[in-house]
Design a protein around this motif. Sequence first.
Motif, PDB file in Angstrom:
ATOM      1  N   TYR A 238       0.493  -1.460  -0.061  1.00  0.00           N
ATOM      2  CA  TYR A 238      -0.215  -0.115   0.352  1.00  0.00           C
ATOM      3  C   TYR A 238       0.637   1.086  -0.143  1.00  0.00           C
ATOM      4  O   TYR A 238       0.165   2.397  -0.569  1.00  0.00           O
ATOM      5  CB  TYR A 238      -0.880   0.401   1.351  1.00  0.00           C
ATOM      6  CG  TYR A 238      -0.728   0.394   2.745  1.00  0.00           C
ATOM      7  CD1 TYR A 238      -0.148  -0.752   3.486  1.00  0.00           C
ATOM      8  CD2 TYR A 238      -0.753   1.660   3.453  1.00  0.00           C
ATOM      9  CE1 TYR A 238       0.547  -0.243   4.648  1.00  0.00           C
ATOM     10  CE2 TYR A 238       0.133   1.953   4.547  1.00  0.00           C
ATOM     11  CZ  TYR A 238       0.205   0.510   5.236  1.00  0.00           C
ATOM     12  OH  TYR A 238       1.490   0.662   5.995  1.00  0.00           O
ATOM     13  N   GLU A 239       2.368   1.264   0.231  1.00  0.00           N
ATOM     14  CA  GLU A 239       3.262   2.018   0.118  1.00  0.00           C
ATOM     15  C   GLU A 239       4.277   1.558  -0.503  1.00  0.00           C
ATOM     16  O   GLU A 239       4.340   0.611  -0.024  1.00  0.00           O
ATOM     17  CB  GLU A 239       3.051   2.352   1.873  1.00  0.00           C
ATOM     18  CG  GLU A 239       3.453   4.519   0.993  1.00  0.00           C
ATOM     19  CD  GLU A 239       5.210   4.022   2.106  1.00  0.00           C
ATOM     20  OE1 GLU A 239       5.848   4.953   1.922  1.00  0.00           O
ATOM     21  OE2 GLU A 239       6.115   3.193   2.473  1.00  0.00           O
ATOM     22  N   ASN A 242       5.964  -0.336   2.396  1.00  0.00           N
ATOM     23  CA  ASN A 242       4.893  -0.399   3.123  1.00  0.00           C
ATOM     24  C   ASN A 242       3.767  -1.775   3.249  1.00  0.00           C
ATOM     25  O   ASN A 242       3.221  -1.352   1.996  1.00  0.00           O
ATOM     26  CB  ASN A 242       4.524   0.210   4.438  1.00  0.00           C
ATOM     27  CG  ASN A 242       5.287   1.398   5.422  1.00  0.00           C
ATOM     28  OD1 ASN A 242       5.086   0.445   6.578  1.00  0.00           O
ATOM     29  ND2 ASN A 242       6.171   2.048   4.357  1.00  0.00           N
ATOM     30  N   ARG A 250      -3.083  -1.806   7.317  1.00  0.00           N
ATOM     31  CA  ARG A 250      -2.287  -0.679   7.548  1.00  0.00           C
ATOM     32  C   ARG A 250      -2.139   0.062   9.150  1.00  0.00           C
ATOM     33  O   ARG A 250      -2.639  -0.717   9.428  1.00  0.00           O
ATOM     34  CB  ARG A 250      -2.837   0.107   6.642  1.00  0.00           C
ATOM     35  CG  ARG A 250      -3.147  -0.402   5.173  1.00  0.00           C
ATOM     36  CD  ARG A 250      -4.704   0.250   4.296  1.00  0.00           C
ATOM     37  NE  ARG A 250      -3.873  -0.055   2.771  1.00  0.00           N
ATOM     38  CZ  ARG A 250      -4.643   0.935   1.595  1.00  0.00           C
ATOM     39  NH1 ARG A 250      -5.090   2.235   2.520  1.00  0.00           N
ATOM     40  NH2 ARG A 250      -4.639   0.650   0.193  1.00  0.00           N
ATOM     41  N   ASN A 254       0.986   5.973   9.846  1.00  0.00           N
ATOM     42  CA  ASN A 254       1.492   6.361   8.525  1.00  0.00           C
ATOM     43  C   ASN A 254       0.848   6.571   7.770  1.00  0.00           C
ATOM     44  O   ASN A 254       1.191   7.661   7.206  1.00  0.00           O
ATOM     45  CB  ASN A 254       2.044   4.557   7.976  1.00  0.00           C
ATOM     46  CG  ASN A 254       3.382   4.585   8.415  1.00  0.00           C
ATOM     47  OD1 ASN A 254       4.290   5.124   8.979  1.00  0.00           O
ATOM     48  ND2 ASN A 254       4.112   3.346   8.723  1.00  0.00           N
ATOM     49  N   LEU A 255      -0.294   6.345   7.832  1.00  0.00           N
ATOM     50  CA  LEU A 255      -1.707   7.206   7.295  1.00  0.00           C
ATOM     51  C   LEU A 255      -1.853   8.683   7.645  1.00  0.00           C
ATOM     52  O   LEU A 255      -1.920   9.570   6.433  1.00  0.00           O
ATOM     53  CB  LEU A 255      -2.899   6.058   7.137  1.00  0.00           C
ATOM     54  CG  LEU A 255      -2.534   4.652   5.612  1.00  0.00           C
ATOM     55  CD1 LEU A 255      -3.867   3.998   6.559  1.00  0.00           C
ATOM     56  CD2 LEU A 255      -2.435   4.805   4.614  1.00  0.00           C
ATOM     57  N   TRP A 258       0.332   9.610   5.452  1.00  0.00           N
ATOM     58  CA  TRP A 258       0.769  10.180   4.245  1.00  0.00           C
ATOM     59  C   TRP A 258      -0.768  10.551   3.476  1.00  0.00           C
ATOM     60  O   TRP A 258      -0.957  10.883   2.001  1.00  0.00           O
ATOM     61  CB  TRP A 258       0.941   8.614   3.814  1.00  0.00           C
ATOM     62  CG  TRP A 258       2.017   8.136   3.759  1.00  0.00           C
ATOM     63  CD1 TRP A 258       3.166   8.598   3.581  1.00  0.00           C
ATOM     64  CD2 TRP A 258       2.362   6.664   4.076  1.00  0.00           C
ATOM     65  NE1 TRP A 258       4.580   7.995   4.180  1.00  0.00           N
ATOM     66  CE2 TRP A 258       3.848   6.620   4.083  1.00  0.00           C
ATOM     67  CE3 TRP A 258       1.575   5.657   4.084  1.00  0.00           C
ATOM     68  CZ2 TRP A 258       4.539   5.294   5.019  1.00  0.00           C
ATOM     69  CZ3 TRP A 258       2.836   4.751   4.604  1.00  0.00           C
ATOM     70  CH2 TRP A 258       3.638   4.430   5.397  1.00  0.00           C
ATOM     71  N   THR A 259      -1.898  10.789   4.286  1.00  0.00           N
ATOM     72  CA  THR A 259      -3.149  11.593   3.745  1.00  0.00           C
ATOM     73  C   THR A 259      -2.994  12.994   4.397  1.00  0.00           C
ATOM     74  O   THR A 259      -4.070  13.739   3.695  1.00  0.00           O
ATOM     75  CB  THR A 259      -4.447  10.464   3.983  1.00  0.00           C
ATOM     76  OG1 THR A 259      -4.346  10.449   5.891  1.00  0.00           O
ATOM     77  CG2 THR A 259      -4.269   9.197   3.775  1.00  0.00           C
ATOM     78  N   ARG A 324       3.251   8.532  -2.034  1.00  0.00           N
ATOM     79  CA  ARG A 324       3.997   6.736  -2.564  1.00  0.00           C
ATOM     80  C   ARG A 324       2.872   5.623  -1.995  1.00  0.00           C
ATOM     81  O   ARG A 324       2.847   4.469  -1.526  1.00  0.00           O
ATOM     82  CB  ARG A 324       4.620   7.307  -0.687  1.00  0.00           C
ATOM     83  CG  ARG A 324       5.494   8.267  -0.439  1.00  0.00           C
ATOM     84  CD  ARG A 324       6.451   8.621   0.656  1.00  0.00           C
ATOM     85  NE  ARG A 324       7.067   7.299   1.281  1.00  0.00           N
ATOM     86  CZ  ARG A 324       7.829   7.010   1.203  1.00  0.00           C
ATOM     87  NH1 ARG A 324       9.739   7.690   0.170  1.00  0.00           N
ATOM     88  NH2 ARG A 324       8.609   5.923   1.885  1.00  0.00           N
ATOM     89  N   ILE A 325       0.737   6.319  -1.480  1.00  0.00           N
ATOM     90  CA  ILE A 325       0.585   5.169  -1.187  1.00  0.00           C
ATOM     91  C   ILE A 325      -0.531   5.161  -2.387  1.00  0.00           C
ATOM     92  O   ILE A 325      -0.627   6.418  -3.599  1.00  0.00           O
ATOM     93  CB  ILE A 325      -0.960   5.628  -0.010  1.00  0.00           C
ATOM     94  CG1 ILE A 325      -1.303   7.441   0.092  1.00  0.00           C
ATOM     95  CG2 ILE A 325       0.215   5.292   1.482  1.00  0.00           C
ATOM     96  CD1 ILE A 325      -2.057   7.685   0.402  1.00  0.00           C
ATOM     97  N   THR A 326      -0.779   3.794  -2.446  1.00  0.00           N
ATOM     98  CA  THR A 326      -2.109   3.484  -3.637  1.00  0.00           C
ATOM     99  C   THR A 326      -2.418   4.524  -3.907  1.00  0.00           C
ATOM    100  O   THR A 326      -3.204   4.604  -5.638  1.00  0.00           O
ATOM    101  CB  THR A 326      -1.836   1.788  -3.216  1.00  0.00           C
ATOM    102  OG1 THR A 326      -2.382   2.019  -2.469  1.00  0.00           O
ATOM    103  CG2 THR A 326      -1.178   0.644  -3.785  1.00  0.00           C
TER     104      THR A 326
END
Length: 379
Positions: A238-239, A242, A250, A254-255, A258-259, A324-326
């Motif tokens: 997903y990253e 990661n 997840r 970290n989300l 990343w969000t 970085r994330i999907t």
Amino acid sequence: MTSPKLGVYVHWPYCARICPYCDFNVFKDRKGDEPAALARAIVADLEAQAALTGPRELVSIFFGGGTPSLMDPDWAGEIVSAARRLWAAAPDLEVTLEANPTDAEAQRFSAFAAAGVNRLSLGLQSLDDAALRFLGRNHDAASAIRAAQAAARAFPRLSIDLIYARPGQTPRAWADELRAAVDLGAEHVSPYQLTIEAGTAFDRAVRRGALTPPDAEAGAELFDVTQEVLQAASFEAYEVSNHARGAAARSRHNLVYWTGEDYVGAGPGAHGRITADGARQATYAAPKPADYIARVAESGLGFATREALDPREAAQERLLSGLRITEGVAREEVAALQIAAPTVADLIALGLLADDPHRLRVTAAGRLVLDRLTRELAA
Ligand SMILES: C[S@@+](CC[C@H](N)C(=O)[O-])C[C@H]1O[C@@H](n2cnc3c(N)ncnc32)[C@H](O)[C@@H]1O
Ligand code: SF4
């Protein structure tokens, strides 16, 4: 109306030994009174920062380091209780602790679980004794396995960190090692390519010619092996580094990064991002524990500086972390960058960005050249 979400990052800077590749803000473990004073300062800092954030829904607390598994579990409990008192805890609040896999630390896992930690991030790094010696680690593969087993018993959620692309590592040996690590039962795996960071002992060894890391081509081959092995074991990338077994596995913390959600940073050298007074504010704490403790004693707040990001800087940050994330990043969130439509169209035509009218999302091919792609979009 629900309050905006918030994560809390707590930096615990002490380590039993400083690893030759590491450039985190770390200090050799102190005996005296400093660690206890630091734990008290972190609680006071959180109290002061809560006045700045206002009411929030607390979704994650992350004890990072350094080696937070060296701290007294009671101090971790006091920090968790303080955060729960200061903000409204989400029903599924994630509380992560980074740990090194020594037997001594594994013996304290249940005390950390009782203190409120529900996710352990274990720094396995390798399951090969020679590689662990090369990495300067203070544990061998057998104790790493015992620690992973103890962690799986003590915590509902387990993540493991591994370092690959070590000198001389073959794709086959890495695939076997990664499969063995996955068999330890983690729901989340973070395999990092060995990076030679400026100023580290490994950096000096490379300059002397005593250490030669794999070249880019060998690194790319090992990256591909990583994706194949983890995909076959039902992990989703997903990253970039990661992988999680299902969406619930997840890293919530970290989300947050990343969000683009807000987070409070407490502890020496911790960074934070808080939206206050209509702007995204970046906070930075003094790196040395004694300076941080003194600062909290003087002003209540632990961070040494606070600056408002201008809309372009804030958008640049969103782009960097979002790609970085999907899921990527919504185009309107990076509008301040005024990315030219033909630039995006070219990257879509090259197969590096997904053809999505609403979001900028990298493809698997784009992920391999993420740095270049990000530079092009943020130029
Ligand atoms: C804060 S560090 C370590 C936490 C814990 N103290 C430990 O060593 O297990 C988080 C992770 O970053 C990774 N890491 C640190 N420096 C690195 C480097 N130079 N190259 C690749 N990975 C690195 C390691 O996998 C490590 O577990
Ligand atoms: S890798 Fe972990 S144990 Fe080693 S110096 Fe860095 S933070 Fe400390």
